[in-house]
Each structure stands twice: as C-alpha cells, then as structure tokens.
Enzyme design. Structure first.
Site, PDB file in Angstrom:
ATOM      1  N   TYR A  53      -9.081  -9.587  27.811  1.00 52.41           N
ATOM      2  CA  TYR A  53      -8.929  -8.267  27.101  1.00 52.41           C
ATOM      3  C   TYR A  53      -7.630  -7.786  27.071  1.00 52.41           C
ATOM      4  O   TYR A  53      -6.591  -8.020  27.823  1.00 52.41           O
ATOM      5  CB  TYR A  53      -9.788  -7.195  28.146  1.00 52.41           C
ATOM      6  CG  TYR A  53     -11.260  -7.477  28.142  1.00 52.41           C
ATOM      7  CD1 TYR A  53     -11.701  -8.617  27.363  1.00 52.41           C
ATOM      8  CD2 TYR A  53     -12.028  -6.686  28.970  1.00 52.41           C
ATOM      9  CE1 TYR A  53     -13.247  -8.462  27.241  1.00 52.41           C
ATOM     10  CE2 TYR A  53     -13.450  -6.959  29.097  1.00 52.41           C
ATOM     11  CZ  TYR A  53     -13.936  -7.851  28.238  1.00 52.41           C
ATOM     12  OH  TYR A  53     -15.327  -7.981  28.442  1.00 52.41           O
ATOM     13  N   SER A 215     -22.869  -4.753  25.266  1.00 54.82           N
ATOM     14  CA  SER A 215     -23.149  -4.360  23.681  1.00 54.82           C
ATOM     15  C   SER A 215     -24.355  -3.496  23.653  1.00 54.82           C
ATOM     16  O   SER A 215     -25.371  -3.917  22.647  1.00 54.82           O
ATOM     17  CB  SER A 215     -22.959  -5.579  23.078  1.00 54.82           C
ATOM     18  OG  SER A 215     -22.830  -5.148  21.489  1.00 54.82           O
ATOM     19  N   LEU A 221     -23.722   0.050  16.334  1.00 57.99           N
ATOM     20  CA  LEU A 221     -24.930   0.414  15.301  1.00 57.99           C
ATOM     21  C   LEU A 221     -25.785   1.479  15.805  1.00 57.99           C
ATOM     22  O   LEU A 221     -26.397   1.995  15.007  1.00 57.99           O
ATOM     23  CB  LEU A 221     -25.389  -0.983  14.889  1.00 57.99           C
ATOM     24  CG  LEU A 221     -24.605  -1.950  14.062  1.00 57.99           C
ATOM     25  CD1 LEU A 221     -25.436  -3.019  13.717  1.00 57.99           C
ATOM     26  CD2 LEU A 221     -24.060  -1.419  12.922  1.00 57.99           C
TER      27      LEU A 221
END
EC number: 1.-.-.-
Length: 326
Positions: A53, A215, A221
């Site tokens: 990361y 996620s 979304l």
C-alpha cells in the site's frame, strides 16, 4: 462496537476492520492519524494494511504512516490487532531477481522485517498471504511462517484471495507439520460479488476460518454515488459496470431510501448479517466517511429486507455442487 472471535482462535476483534489502503494515497498523514484515533475511540481494534500500500515507488508508505501513528504513544499499538500482508513485489532494489510476486522463505523473512521496521513494532498479530503462490511448495511456505511465529514476530497466519481448495490444501500441509496454519481468509465479497458463497465460504466454515470481506461496497458502486451526476473519479472510471448494473443499483437505492439508511451502510449491514463473516473492511478516506459508517453495527436487516436484497443481487444460487448439479 461489537466484537467476535477471529476464526477458531481465542482472539477477539471488532466487527468492523479499518482498512488503510487510502492512507498516503488519497488520505494525507494528518487525516489518517485522525481516522485511526477516532476508529480506536469508537472501539475498532482491528486494523488491516499491506506492504504494497502506497503503491509503485511509494509502496510501504501506508505502513510508515501507521508506524508514525503508533510512535505517538498512548498505548496505540497495544490496543490494536494489526494485520499486514506479503506477496507482491515492493520495488526493493536489494531483492534483485527476487523482486517478484511470491511467498518464498527468503521473501517472507525479508518483507516481514521491512514491514516491522516501517510499522515501528516488533510483531504483527496477523500476517497474511496476499495471494496464492502456485510455484512455492507449502513445506517452504510453512517453514517460513513457523519460524516467524516461533520468533514472536507473528501471532497468526492469514490468507487472501484463496480458492476453497487452496485453503484445504494449505491446512492439510500445516496439519502434517502440527502447525495451526491459516486462521483467516480475506476475500472479495459484496452484494455484487457473491462467488465466494459457492466454495470459499463453505470451506472456511468447515475449517474454522474467519472471513474478512474486502471491497464490501464493490469499489464504491454500492456507496450511493454511482448513479449521481457528480460521481467521484474512481467511480467514473467504472462507467461500464455502472451501466451493466444500473437497474440493480436503482432498485437498491430505492430500497435504502425506504429504510432511511445510506446505500453503503446497508451493503455493509448485509455482509455483517452473514454468520460466516468476521468483519467487512471499511476504507474511509475522510473523517466524515468514518463517522458515517461507524453506526453500521447497529443496523439490523429484517428477513424480508434480506430477501429483497437477494432478489436484487442474486448470488450463485448456493454451494457447489448443488448450485449446478443435484
């Protein structure tokens, strides 16, 4: 905050896991410190990161930010169940030809040392394989992890992005060595991505593994902004997926409005309602996003709402082989 056991271990972790992937990328150090402080104050004791990361030339930057946060004292480190990962290359010139994906003993040893240095700690509670390594034999992988556990640098081993049969094979190899093996699997799981229900979740359940969902709002979304005109940069790049799922997203948004809850919180509450799941990973970029999501543990979805969500976002239909055969 609510707590649960981490898989079959005796370690208790919060039902929300603070993901740090945005720290040093979309979230500056000062804001990251505030997010971690407020998360800890809210009872979140489970933090997840990875040596990659920061990404590219900045790989390791996120771990460094967490390390600086720990260095402020106040028993910050002592209060946290810290998870990081190994597998990806991190552009270390000293790795030479070994600057590749993998889980060799050499890489696990070197990359753990690097993570501990950046994190300013002498151990991590959970050290996770970021992906399955199809090349390195399990005897080598387990020898590497056993050494780190015996040294006190690692408490538990986890996996991420494993198939069900990978989990079984890994545990069989560990059992032959009288080693605990994997205690958690971190997997992509959301209303829009339910493939794990076929084999990964049943395998994890049988093996006593905790499952952590990455996620859980499907890369934004399911976050409530996909259908708006002023979508964020990340969401805008997924225009094809928005169009593909537009009807589902519209139905989902309408249902959330009826419930009086945000789309993101309903999506997270759905993950939390699954008894196979230990925690979803939340990845707030701002302090406001963290504050909005904290209360998700208080949301209880009734059976009729769960049925409607399953109608809007149908999963694979069950576990294998029944999902495609008798």
């Amino acid at each position: 905050m609510e707590y649960t056991y981490l898989g079959r271990t005796g370690l208790r972790v919060s039902r929300l896991c603070l993901g740090t992937m945005n720290f040093g990328v979309d979230t500056d150090e000062k804001t990251a410190f505030r997010i971690m402080d407020e998360a800890l104050d809210a009872g979140i004791n489970f933090f997840d990161t990875a040596n990659i990361y920061g990404w590219g030339e900045n790989a390791g930057a996120t771990e460094s930010i967490i390390g600086k946060w720990f260095s402020q004292g106040g028993q910050r480190r002592e209060k946290i169940v810290l998870a990081t990962k190994v597998y990806e290359p991190i552009s270390d010139p000293n790795d030479g030809p070994n600057d590749v994906r993998g889980l060799s003993l050499y890489k696990i040893r070197r990359h753990l040392e690097g993570s501990l240095r950046r994190l300013q700690t002498d151990h991590v509670e959970l050290y996770q394989m970021h992906h399955i390594d199809r090349r390195t034999p399990w005897d080598e992988i387990w020898e590497a992890f056993e050494t780190q556990v015996r040294s006190g640098k690692v408490d538990y081993i986890g996996s991420s992005n494993f198939a069900g049969w990978h989990l079984v094979k890994a545990q069989a190899a560990a059992e032959k060595r009288n080693f605990m093996g994997i205690v958690t699997e971190q997997h992509k799981y959301s209303l829009l991505e339910r493939t794990a229900e076929m084999e990964v979740l049943p395998a994890a359940r049988d093996l006593g593994l905790g499952v952590v969902a990455w996620s859980p709002i499907a890369g934004g979304l399911l976050g409530g902004h996909a259908l708006k005109d002023n979508v964020g940069t990340r969401t805008a790049k997924r225009a094809d997926l928005i169009e593909k799922h537009r009807t589902q997203l519209e139905r989902f948004s309408a249902l959330c409005k009826e419930l009086g809850e945000s789309e993101a919180n309903v999506a997270l509450a759905w993950v939390l309602a699954n008894p196979d799941l230990t925690a979803p990973i939340i990845g707030p970029r701002t302090i406001e996003q963290l504050r909005d999501v904290i209360r998700v543990v208080e949301i209880s979805l009734e059976e009729d709402i769960l049925r409607e969500l399953n109608e809007i976002f149908p999963g694979p239909g069950g576990e294998t082989p029944e999902v495609y055969a008798w």
